[in-house]
Write a protein that holds these residues in place. Structure first.
Motif, mmCIF file in Angstrom:
data_model
loop_
_atom_site.group_PDB
_atom_site.id
_atom_site.type_symbol
_atom_site.label_atom_id
_atom_site.label_comp_id
_atom_site.label_asym_id
_atom_site.label_seq_id
_atom_site.Cartn_x
_atom_site.Cartn_y
_atom_site.Cartn_z
ATOM 1 N N THR A 31 -15.422 -18.246 -1.026
ATOM 2 C CA THR A 31 -16.665 -17.551 -1.397
ATOM 3 C C THR A 31 -16.602 -16.057 -1.097
ATOM 4 O O THR A 31 -17.537 -15.335 -1.416
ATOM 5 N N TYR A 32 -15.509 -15.604 -0.473
ATOM 6 C CA TYR A 32 -15.407 -14.207 -0.058
ATOM 7 C C TYR A 32 -14.547 -13.383 -1.002
ATOM 8 O O TYR A 32 -13.544 -13.847 -1.529
ATOM 9 N N VAL A 33 -14.953 -12.140 -1.162
ATOM 10 C CA VAL A 33 -14.071 -11.135 -1.749
ATOM 11 C C VAL A 33 -13.022 -10.798 -0.701
ATOM 12 O O VAL A 33 -13.321 -10.721 0.500
ATOM 13 N N MET A 34 -11.783 -10.618 -1.131
ATOM 14 C CA MET A 34 -10.707 -10.256 -0.215
ATOM 15 C C MET A 34 -10.161 -8.886 -0.593
ATOM 16 O O MET A 34 -10.135 -8.525 -1.778
ATOM 17 N N GLY A 35 -9.726 -8.158 0.411
ATOM 18 C CA GLY A 35 -9.189 -6.840 0.141
ATOM 19 C C GLY A 35 -8.049 -6.489 1.078
ATOM 20 O O GLY A 35 -7.877 -7.115 2.134
ATOM 21 N N TRP A 36 -7.275 -5.512 0.662
ATOM 22 C CA TRP A 36 -6.212 -4.946 1.485
ATOM 23 C C TRP A 36 -6.472 -3.455 1.655
ATOM 24 O O TRP A 36 -6.836 -2.772 0.689
ATOM 25 N N PHE A 37 -6.268 -2.990 2.875
ATOM 26 C CA PHE A 37 -6.406 -1.585 3.210
ATOM 27 C C PHE A 37 -5.165 -1.165 3.980
ATOM 28 O O PHE A 37 -4.391 -2.015 4.441
ATOM 29 N N ARG A 38 -4.967 0.131 4.133
ATOM 30 C CA ARG A 38 -3.838 0.600 4.931
ATOM 31 C C ARG A 38 -4.225 1.887 5.657
ATOM 32 O O ARG A 38 -5.123 2.611 5.230
ATOM 33 N N GLN A 39 -3.512 2.107 6.752
ATOM 34 C CA GLN A 39 -3.758 3.308 7.541
ATOM 35 C C GLN A 39 -2.434 3.834 8.074
ATOM 36 O O GLN A 39 -1.740 3.148 8.824
ATOM 37 N N ALA A 40 -2.100 5.038 7.659
ATOM 38 C CA ALA A 40 -0.904 5.718 8.154
ATOM 39 C C ALA A 40 -1.292 6.556 9.368
ATOM 40 O O ALA A 40 -2.462 6.928 9.520
ATOM 41 N N PRO A 41 -0.339 6.876 10.225
ATOM 42 C CA PRO A 41 -0.647 7.673 11.422
ATOM 43 C C PRO A 41 -1.331 8.993 11.065
ATOM 44 O O PRO A 41 -0.897 9.699 10.155
ATOM 45 N N GLY A 42 -2.422 9.280 11.759
ATOM 46 C CA GLY A 42 -3.122 10.536 11.553
ATOM 47 C C GLY A 42 -3.990 10.584 10.315
ATOM 48 O O GLY A 42 -4.497 11.659 9.963
ATOM 49 N N ALA A 56 -10.361 -13.972 -10.503
ATOM 50 C CA ALA A 56 -10.379 -13.536 -11.899
ATOM 51 C C ALA A 56 -10.426 -12.022 -12.037
ATOM 52 O O ALA A 56 -10.031 -11.476 -13.065
ATOM 53 N N SER A 57 -10.916 -11.349 -11.008
ATOM 54 C CA SER A 57 -11.077 -9.898 -11.077
ATOM 55 C C SER A 57 -10.337 -9.238 -9.929
ATOM 56 O O SER A 57 -10.507 -9.611 -8.761
ATOM 57 N N THR A 58 -9.505 -8.267 -10.267
ATOM 58 C CA THR A 58 -8.776 -7.509 -9.249
ATOM 59 C C THR A 58 -8.936 -6.021 -9.515
ATOM 60 O O THR A 58 -9.231 -5.601 -10.644
ATOM 61 N N TYR A 59 -8.735 -5.241 -8.464
ATOM 62 C CA TYR A 59 -8.821 -3.795 -8.590
ATOM 63 C C TYR A 59 -7.829 -3.170 -7.639
ATOM 64 O O TYR A 59 -7.740 -3.563 -6.478
ATOM 65 N N ASN A 60 -7.060 -2.203 -8.137
ATOM 66 C CA ASN A 60 -6.062 -1.508 -7.321
ATOM 67 C C ASN A 60 -6.382 -0.029 -7.223
ATOM 68 O O ASN A 60 -6.886 0.577 -8.174
ATOM 69 N N ALA A 61 -6.044 0.562 -6.092
ATOM 70 C CA ALA A 61 -6.122 2.005 -5.965
ATOM 71 C C ALA A 61 -5.092 2.636 -6.894
ATOM 72 O O ALA A 61 -4.052 2.042 -7.181
ATOM 73 N N ASP A 62 -5.380 3.832 -7.351
ATOM 74 C CA ASP A 62 -4.464 4.514 -8.276
ATOM 75 C C ASP A 62 -3.072 4.690 -7.673
ATOM 76 O O ASP A 62 -2.070 4.636 -8.384
ATOM 77 N N SER A 63 -3.011 4.882 -6.368
ATOM 78 C CA SER A 63 -1.740 5.156 -5.707
ATOM 79 C C SER A 63 -0.787 3.964 -5.741
ATOM 80 O O SER A 63 0.422 4.132 -5.539
ATOM 81 N N VAL A 64 -1.307 2.761 -5.976
ATOM 82 C CA VAL A 64 -0.455 1.577 -5.967
ATOM 83 C C VAL A 64 -0.489 0.821 -7.296
ATOM 84 O O VAL A 64 0.180 -0.205 -7.443
ATOM 85 N N ASP A 90 4.248 4.745 1.340
ATOM 86 C CA ASP A 90 3.531 3.477 1.524
ATOM 87 C C ASP A 90 3.582 3.010 2.977
ATOM 88 O O ASP A 90 2.932 2.011 3.325
ATOM 89 N N THR A 91 4.333 3.701 3.815
ATOM 90 C CA THR A 91 4.421 3.345 5.227
ATOM 91 C C THR A 91 3.051 3.433 5.888
ATOM 92 O O THR A 91 2.381 4.459 5.818
ATOM 93 N N ALA A 92 2.628 2.331 6.504
ATOM 94 C CA ALA A 92 1.305 2.266 7.125
ATOM 95 C C ALA A 92 1.132 0.908 7.785
ATOM 96 O O ALA A 92 1.948 0.006 7.591
ATOM 97 N N VAL A 93 0.062 0.781 8.541
ATOM 98 C CA VAL A 93 -0.394 -0.533 8.979
ATOM 99 C C VAL A 93 -1.313 -1.065 7.886
ATOM 100 O O VAL A 93 -2.249 -0.373 7.476
ATOM 101 N N TYR A 94 -1.030 -2.262 7.432
ATOM 102 C CA TYR A 94 -1.809 -2.877 6.361
ATOM 103 C C TYR A 94 -2.755 -3.914 6.951
ATOM 104 O O TYR A 94 -2.338 -4.768 7.739
ATOM 105 N N TYR A 95 -4.008 -3.830 6.530
ATOM 106 C CA TYR A 95 -5.053 -4.729 7.016
ATOM 107 C C TYR A 95 -5.647 -5.513 5.855
ATOM 108 O O TYR A 95 -5.862 -4.960 4.781
ATOM 109 N N CYS A 96 -5.917 -6.781 6.092
ATOM 110 C CA CYS A 96 -6.710 -7.502 5.110
ATOM 111 C C CYS A 96 -8.148 -7.598 5.621
ATOM 112 O O CYS A 96 -8.413 -7.495 6.825
ATOM 113 N N GLN A 113 2.534 -4.008 10.239
ATOM 114 C CA GLN A 113 3.210 -2.744 9.976
ATOM 115 C C GLN A 113 4.170 -2.871 8.807
ATOM 116 O O GLN A 113 4.978 -3.806 8.759
ATOM 117 N N VAL A 114 4.084 -1.925 7.903
ATOM 118 C CA VAL A 114 5.049 -1.801 6.806
ATOM 119 C C VAL A 114 5.695 -0.422 6.923
ATOM 120 O O VAL A 114 4.999 0.589 6.958
#
Length: 118
Positions: A31-42, A56-64, A90-96, A113-114
């Motif tokens: 029942t939940y929307v799921m997402g991925w985020f990332r954070q690079a140092p600084g 059925a519906s997905t959305y990506n940031a332009d950078s990826v 693309d190096t960052a900590v990735y969070y769902c 970490q990626v």
């Protein structure tokens, strides 16, 4: 309460691929929307991709866009982020994250970490 656990991060060379997984506890994953985020140092955490509860519906940031693909398997309570053609930036900590909508993220994982080497 929903708990999210990410896995699949690691070190990869530029141009390589990784697949991240995010497994959720609870019986309401579908029942939940799921997402991925990332954070690079600084830097601030940034949105990467999202997927509707049905998938059925997905959305990506332009950078990826055209490199990353988000998907989910509700039977396994798991969301995925397939990352191809990886770049050093693309190096960052990735969070769902999960929530009721793409503007309301209620639960977060601990991050994975990626690192992409050039």
């Amino acid at each position: 309460q929903v708990q999210l656990v990410e896995s699949g991060g690691g070190l990869v060379q530029a141009g390589g691929s990784l697949r991240l997984s995010c497994t959720a506890s609870g019986r309401t994953f579908g029942t939940y929307v799921m997402g991925w985020f990332r954070q690079a140092p600084g830097t601030e955490r940034e949105f990467v991709a999202s997927i509707s509860w049905s998938g059925a519906s997905t959305y990506n940031a332009d950078s990826v866009k055209d490199r990353f693909t988000i998907s989910r398997d509700n039977a396994k309570n798991t969301a995925y982020l397939q990352m191809n053609s990886l770049k050093p930036e693309d190096t960052a900590v990735y969070y769902c994250a999960s929530g009721g909508s793409t503007s309301s993220w209620n639960y977060w994982g601990q991050g994975t970490q990626v690192t992409v080497s050039s």
